[in-house]
Scaffold this active site. Structure first.
Site, PDB file in Angstrom:
ATOM      1  N   GLU A   1       0.898  -1.272  -0.070  1.00  0.00           N
ATOM      2  CA  GLU A   1       0.067   0.028  -0.148  1.00  0.00           C
ATOM      3  C   GLU A   1       0.885   1.280  -0.085  1.00  0.00           C
ATOM      4  OE1 GLU A   1       0.481   1.819   2.920  1.00  0.00           O
ATOM      5  OE2 GLU A   1       1.906   0.013   3.605  1.00  0.00           O
TER       6      GLU A   1
ATOM      7  N   GLU B   1       4.535  -0.720   1.208  1.00  0.00           N
ATOM      8  CA  GLU B   1       4.781  -0.923  -0.193  1.00  0.00           C
ATOM      9  C   GLU B   1       4.889  -2.331  -0.835  1.00  0.00           C
ATOM     10  OE1 GLU B   1       8.684   0.615  -1.239  1.00  0.00           O
ATOM     11  OE2 GLU B   1       8.133   2.781  -0.650  1.00  0.00           O
TER      12      GLU B   1
END
Length: 343
Positions: free
Chosen positions: A166, A308
């Protein structure tokens, strides 16, 4: 009504245990790899599991609650980091490439117009959520749209391993609020530094969440909680997670924000936890407690707190090792190695 099927299968569990224990090694000596091998076998319903076409999706979205001063970075960093992902310059790009993992980026609700780009899925529900300190982050219709977007993304995949990452300035605030509402853990134990807040900033974030929780005190159902406090990237992840489990994929769960999405999904479909490999315990305050709430056992502890999907990328070689030893390692009989004697 829960509909996702558990991976539990007594006969297959026994067959996997026998296959693992018959390898040329002392019982249990490959530790967590043995647990992973058995889990993946149960997910795929076979004693000879295979991993193919692994992928990681990074879900990006902006958060209206940033207006309350809960982040050390400005909101523009969300779209700037998406550009960095697309250019191949982020940590997740390095780790995904290193491990042969397909990386795709999902614009679930970034306050920026990227245009048509390779490796970028335009699933924008809106240009960021509303400020949940003042009003619900999204409407029920927007939440349902985000969930369906996540499902649609997974429907187009061909692999059987999917990692979740994310990006979204302010999303640790949303994740902490979701954690509190869905687990009952005190807000103070859910809130951390995020992108780098000092102690005063953490306390301010805590107070913002506590006030918002009081404002929306009547919201209790999982999807209503998601719509009230979540982000478009979190809601899209929830839909993708549910769809991936329905397809009997292995789900690689990253850190604090990704786990908050899973917390929502698990409230809807408890059996989803059978399909999840918890890649690591994040250094973000609250993640260890969230893992405890889920009864989860992380594979790695590397003091990561980047997000991430980096933890998901780093743990993938462990899955490969687990599947490979199960499929390729000799048995005591085939190698003509004496087994441990009784007594």
């Amino acid at each position: 009504m829960a509909s996702l099927r558990s991976t539990k299968n007594t006969d297959l569990e026994a067959a996997l245990a026998a296959a693992i224990n018959n390898k040329t090694k002392p019982l249990g000596s490959l530790g967590r790899l043995e647990e992973l091998a058995a889990q993946i076998g149960l997910i795929q319903q076979t004693t000879t599991p295979k991993l193919n076409a692994p992928g990681i999706m990074i879900f990006a979205g902006d958060h209206g609650v940033v207006a309350e001063g809960v982040s050390a970075y400005p909101q523009d960093v969300t779209w700037q980091m998406v550009e960095n992902f697309l250019a191949g310059g982020a940590a997740i790009n390095v780790f995904a490439k290193q491990n042969g993992i397909d990386l795709q980026i999902v614009d679930a609700g970034v306050n920026h117009d990227f245009g048509a780009r390779e490796f970028l899925h335009n699933c924008k529900v809106a240009n960021g959520t509303c400020n949940f300190a003042q009003e619900p982050a999204m409407t029920s219709a927007q939440c349902q749209m985000a969930l369906q977007n996540g499902r649609d993304l997974v429907a187009r995949l061909s692999g059987n391993v999917l990692g979740f990452g994310e990006m979204g300035i302010g999303n640790t605030t949303a994740a902490a609020a979701l954690m509190h509402k869905l687990s009952g853990v005190a807000v103070a134990d859910c809130v951390g530094a995020g992108t780098g807040l000092n102690s005063a900033g953490i306390l301010h974030k805590q107070k913002v969440i506590e006030a918002a929780v009081a404002l929306h005190a009547k919201v209790t159902e999982p999807l209503d909680v998601l719509a009230c406090f979540g982000g478009f990237e979190i809601a899209t992840m929830v839909g993708a997670m549910l769809a991936a489990a329905e397809r009997r994929m292995v789900l690689l769960i990253d850190g604090f924000i990704v786990t908050s999405a899973l917390l929502v999904a698990a409230k809807m479909e408890p059996a989803i936890l059978d399909y999840c490999v918890f890649s690591h315990q994040s250094d973000e305050s609250g993640h260890a407690r969230m893992l405890q709430v889920l009864g989860a056992k992380p594979v790695l502890q590397l003091d990561l707190r980047l997000g991430e999907g980096t933890g998901a990328a780093l743990v993938y070689p462990m899955l490969q090792a687990a599947v490979n030893f199960l499929n390729q390692m000799a048995t005591f009989g085939s190698a003509q190695v004496s087994e441990k004697s009784a007594g």
